[in-house]
Design a protein around this motif. Structure first.
Motif, PDB file in Angstrom:
ATOM      1  N   TYR A 153       1.535  15.551   2.420  1.00 55.89           N
ATOM      2  CA  TYR A 153       1.366  14.119   2.149  1.00 55.89           C
ATOM      3  C   TYR A 153       0.182  13.854   1.214  1.00 55.89           C
ATOM      4  N   GLN A 154      -0.784  14.751   1.199  1.00 55.68           N
ATOM      5  CA  GLN A 154      -1.853  14.642   0.214  1.00 55.68           C
ATOM      6  C   GLN A 154      -1.305  14.891  -1.192  1.00 55.68           C
ATOM      7  N   LYS A 155      -0.377  15.846  -1.304  1.00 57.46           N
ATOM      8  CA  LYS A 155       0.267  16.111  -2.594  1.00 57.46           C
ATOM      9  C   LYS A 155       1.114  14.919  -3.024  1.00 57.46           C
ATOM     10  N   LEU A 156       1.791  14.280  -2.061  1.00 53.45           N
ATOM     11  CA  LEU A 156       2.583  13.088  -2.380  1.00 53.45           C
ATOM     12  C   LEU A 156       1.681  11.981  -2.903  1.00 53.45           C
ATOM     13  N   ARG A 157       0.536  11.794  -2.261  1.00 58.97           N
ATOM     14  CA  ARG A 157      -0.405  10.774  -2.729  1.00 58.97           C
ATOM     15  C   ARG A 157      -0.919  11.104  -4.122  1.00 58.97           C
ATOM     16  N   GLU A 158      -1.191  12.366  -4.384  1.00 58.92           N
ATOM     17  CA  GLU A 158      -1.632  12.778  -5.719  1.00 58.92           C
ATOM     18  C   GLU A 158      -0.553  12.497  -6.756  1.00 58.92           C
ATOM     19  N   TYR A 159       0.696  12.664  -6.354  1.00 58.01           N
ATOM     20  CA  TYR A 159       1.804  12.351  -7.254  1.00 58.01           C
ATOM     21  C   TYR A 159       1.780  10.870  -7.630  1.00 58.01           C
ATOM     22  N   TYR A 160       1.603  10.005  -6.630  1.00 58.09           N
ATOM     23  CA  TYR A 160       1.548   8.569  -6.919  1.00 58.09           C
ATOM     24  C   TYR A 160       0.292   8.207  -7.705  1.00 58.09           C
ATOM     25  N   PHE A 161      -0.795   8.921  -7.442  1.00 59.17           N
ATOM     26  CA  PHE A 161      -2.007   8.716  -8.234  1.00 59.17           C
ATOM     27  C   PHE A 161      -1.734   9.021  -9.704  1.00 59.17           C
ATOM     28  N   GLY A 162      -0.950  10.074  -9.928  1.00 61.25           N
ATOM     29  CA  GLY A 162      -0.581  10.418 -11.306  1.00 61.25           C
ATOM     30  C   GLY A 162       0.216   9.323 -11.986  1.00 61.25           C
ATOM     31  N   LEU A 163       1.064   8.636 -11.228  1.00 60.05           N
ATOM     32  CA  LEU A 163       1.822   7.516 -11.792  1.00 60.05           C
ATOM     33  C   LEU A 163       0.895   6.339 -12.094  1.00 60.05           C
ATOM     34  N   VAL A 195      -9.216   5.276  -1.925  1.00 61.34           N
ATOM     35  CA  VAL A 195      -8.532   6.570  -2.111  1.00 61.34           C
ATOM     36  C   VAL A 195      -8.253   6.914  -3.574  1.00 61.34           C
ATOM     37  N   PHE A 196      -8.265   5.919  -4.463  1.00 64.33           N
ATOM     38  CA  PHE A 196      -7.957   6.159  -5.872  1.00 64.33           C
ATOM     39  C   PHE A 196      -9.101   5.683  -6.771  1.00 64.33           C
ATOM     40  N   ASP A 197      -9.283   6.360  -7.888  1.00 67.15           N
ATOM     41  CA  ASP A 197     -10.233   5.919  -8.910  1.00 67.15           C
ATOM     42  C   ASP A 197      -9.435   5.300 -10.042  1.00 67.15           C
ATOM     43  N   LEU A 198      -9.304   3.977 -10.030  1.00 65.60           N
ATOM     44  CA  LEU A 198      -8.487   3.248 -11.006  1.00 65.60           C
ATOM     45  C   LEU A 198      -9.357   2.188 -11.673  1.00 65.60           C
ATOM     46  N   PRO A 199     -10.084   2.560 -12.715  1.00 64.76           N
ATOM     47  CA  PRO A 199     -11.093   1.653 -13.289  1.00 64.76           C
ATOM     48  C   PRO A 199     -10.540   0.430 -13.999  1.00 64.76           C
ATOM     49  N   ASN A 200      -9.354   0.539 -14.607  1.00 65.05           N
ATOM     50  CA  ASN A 200      -8.826  -0.581 -15.388  1.00 65.05           C
ATOM     51  C   ASN A 200      -8.026  -1.512 -14.487  1.00 65.05           C
ATOM     52  N   PHE A 253       0.812  -1.213   0.000  1.00 63.81           N
ATOM     53  CA  PHE A 253       0.000   0.000   0.000  1.00 63.81           C
ATOM     54  C   PHE A 253       0.850   1.269   0.000  1.00 63.81           C
ATOM     55  N   PHE A 254       2.054   1.193  -0.559  1.00 62.45           N
ATOM     56  CA  PHE A 254       2.945   2.337  -0.582  1.00 62.45           C
ATOM     57  C   PHE A 254       2.327   3.578  -1.242  1.00 62.45           C
ATOM     58  N   PRO A 255       1.592   3.458  -2.350  1.00 64.47           N
ATOM     59  CA  PRO A 255       0.992   4.670  -2.938  1.00 64.47           C
ATOM     60  C   PRO A 255      -0.036   5.332  -2.026  1.00 64.47           C
ATOM     61  N   VAL A 256      -0.603   4.559  -1.095  1.00 68.61           N
ATOM     62  CA  VAL A 256      -1.597   5.082  -0.156  1.00 68.61           C
ATOM     63  C   VAL A 256      -0.929   5.642   1.087  1.00 68.61           C
ATOM     64  N   CYS A 257       0.093   4.928   1.581  1.00 66.82           N
ATOM     65  CA  CYS A 257       0.738   5.254   2.855  1.00 66.82           C
ATOM     66  C   CYS A 257       2.254   5.162   2.704  1.00 66.82           C
ATOM     67  N   PRO A 258       3.000   6.243   2.926  1.00 67.42           N
ATOM     68  CA  PRO A 258       4.458   6.183   2.805  1.00 67.42           C
ATOM     69  C   PRO A 258       5.106   5.178   3.742  1.00 67.42           C
ATOM     70  N   LYS A 259       4.401   4.819   4.837  1.00 65.83           N
ATOM     71  CA  LYS A 259       4.909   3.793   5.749  1.00 65.83           C
ATOM     72  C   LYS A 259       4.459   2.399   5.315  1.00 65.83           C
ATOM     73  N   VAL A 260       3.707   2.324   4.227  1.00 65.95           N
ATOM     74  CA  VAL A 260       3.282   1.090   3.567  1.00 65.95           C
ATOM     75  C   VAL A 260       2.116   0.387   4.262  1.00 65.95           C
ATOM     76  N   THR A 261       2.088   0.378   5.593  1.00 64.15           N
ATOM     77  CA  THR A 261       1.164  -0.492   6.316  1.00 64.15           C
ATOM     78  C   THR A 261      -0.147   0.151   6.736  1.00 64.15           C
ATOM     79  N   MET A 262      -0.204   1.485   6.811  1.00 57.78           N
ATOM     80  CA  MET A 262      -1.382   2.179   7.345  1.00 57.78           C
ATOM     81  C   MET A 262      -1.669   1.756   8.785  1.00 57.78           C
ATOM     82  N   TYR A 263      -0.620   1.418   9.517  1.00 58.50           N
ATOM     83  CA  TYR A 263      -0.758   0.894  10.879  1.00 58.50           C
ATOM     84  C   TYR A 263      -0.158   1.894  11.853  1.00 58.50           C
TER      85      TYR A 263
END
Length: 448
Positions: free
Chosen positions: A225-235, A256-261, A140-150
């Motif tokens: 960190y919201q901007k960082l997440r948006e950056y990963y969303f762009g990728l 958190v992301f809209d990824l239809p495919n 879950f790295f694109p969601v959480c920089p610590k990966v785990t959301m824990y």
């Protein structure tokens, strides 16, 4: 066909489930006759900051070889330690070097296994050349920089707002330390006795810290960190297909992301074979196995609390672990770290595997490994491998607590264990690496 994988690197420099899946997948694709290569984030130079691709030639995987391309001066690789200097992780350079690699290797598909260390310019260069991009969500790295959301003993309650990211990410390694960890010297010394001792001490302390210190000064604001997440969303939006390995993974990403495919394809690895047998269970001793680390996120402390309570009532069980707990309970048997070659002996001496994760696990190889030997499983509802569990083969504990888990163990009987074992032997599918590879190629790569 020509396939370029992007991952963190080859063993023994890199390890873990992501590396295992990627290298096993590459080996199987090479056996099938494809041309296969891995590009990976390598050293960060002190003086010359220009990004370039270093062709390291062929790397031996099993009895096959795949090409290895090291990125010199990629983005930093934070692993699960966190991110503080967001600019350093979002700089976009290297377009020319990536273009030259793509024009030389000419891949038909690029399989991205992580966003760590990856420049946006690589994806741009790939899309300019109309090369199919597939992303596997291993974590879950694109969601959480610590990966785990824990955090603080449970799944973070403010993932959407990033409110506590500045506090959680105070554990981030300095760029100088990351520079050392990505150096060619570290690759040589990583498995030396001294370095392994330092790494173990660091990881034991890191994993046993179950609560964030709220008194520390945040290293960033929520909007950073919201901007960082948006950056990963762009990728991620540049990918043609997102591959989820479970419904748990898909649910978290789609929160958190809209990824239809996207497609869900379950996973396996090359050491998993169908070894299901009718097991013999003891009438007077329940042998419980936990194959995770000592950290709270994987549920060890929750499991200990459950079994401490059970031990106060009955002493007819044991728990086998593969690390040295900071606090030993009388029912614990401590073993050394294990490798895949040890699994036969491990599961022969196991009545039930428990995977009591508190955090979201995208899959959970240990569950499939246990099932492949006919061993019943008890898993929490946050473990992605629950998708593959056939009816009657194990127990899923939703919203797991020590009390719920203790109740499950209390209710186990020889009859129930035998019934679960029978269900595994008769009905449980055990996916092989050949089947997974075919599914990925057909469903995600778009090949017939």
């Amino acid at each position: 066909m020509r396939i370029l994988h992007y991952a963190l690197g080859f063993p023994p420099y890199r390890s873990g489930g992501l590396t295992k899946l990627c290298t096993d997948l590459m080996l199987q694709q090479k056996i099938e006759g494809h041309s296969v290569a891995m590009m990976w984030p390598g050293q960060l130079c002190i003086i010359n900051k220009r990004t370039k691709i270093k062709d390291l030639g062929d790397i031996l995987l099993g009895n096959e070889t795949v090409k290895s391309f090291e990125i010199i001066n990629p983005l930093p690789v934070s692993l699960d330690e966190g991110i503080a200097d967001i600019t350093a992780y979002t700089t976009d350079v290297g377009g020319e070097a990536y273009g030259e690699l793509l024009d030389t290797f000419k891949p038909d598909v690029i399989h991205v296994h992580t966003l760590m260390g990856l420049h946006n310019s690589f994806l741009k260069a790939s899309r300019d050349r109309k090369i199919r991009l597939v992303f596997t969500a291993h974590d879950f790295f694109p969601v959480c920089p610590k990966v785990t959301m824990y955090r603080k003993g449970k799944i973070c309650s403010c993932v959407d707002s990033c409110e506590k990211c500045g506090v959680c990410n105070v554990t981030a390694l300095s760029l100088k330390k990351i520079q050392l960890l990505q150096s060619s010297l570290y690759r040589i010394l990583k498995d030396s006795f001294f370095v392994k001792k330092i790494r173990k001490r660091h990881r034991d302390g890191y994993l046993s810290d179950v609560a964030s210190d709220e008194t520390v000064k945040p290293v960033g604001k929520p909007e950073d960190y919201q901007k960082l997440r948006e950056y990963y969303f762009g990728l991620l939006k540049q990918m043609d297909v997102i591959h989820y390995n479970s419904n748990v993974t898909k649910t978290v990403y789609e929160s958190v992301f809209d990824l239809p495919n996207n497609h869900i394809v379950s996973i396996t690895h090359s050491d998993i074979k169908d070894r299901r047998i009718i097991k013999k269970f003891s009438d007077n001793m329940l042998r419980i196995r936990y194959l995770g680390p000592m950290g709270g996120a994987k549920g060890f402390f929750l499991l200990k609390a459950a079994l401490d309570e059970l031990w106060s009532e009955q002493q007819n069980f044991c728990l086998d672990v593969h690390f040295t707990p900071t606090e030993l309970s009388p029912y614990m048997n401590v073993h050394n770290r294990y490798s895949y070659k040890d699994l036969g002996d491990i599961f022969e001496k196991t009545d039930v595997l428990v995977a009591p994760s508190i955090l979201y696990e995208t899959f959970g190889y240990t569950v499939l490994e246990a099932l492949s030997y006919g061993v019943p499983v008890i898993i929490s509802g946050t473990v992605g491998a629950k998708d593959i569990l056939t009816k009657g083969a194990g127990i899923i504990v939703e919203n797991i607590t020590p009390e719920k888990l203790c109740s499950v163990f209390r209710s186990l009987t020889i009859g129930k264990l035998r019934a679960m074992n029978a269900a595994i032997v008769e009905k449980q599918p055990i996916m092989q690496i050949e089947d997974m590879t075919k599914q990925l190629e057909q469903i995600c790569y778009g090949w017939n």
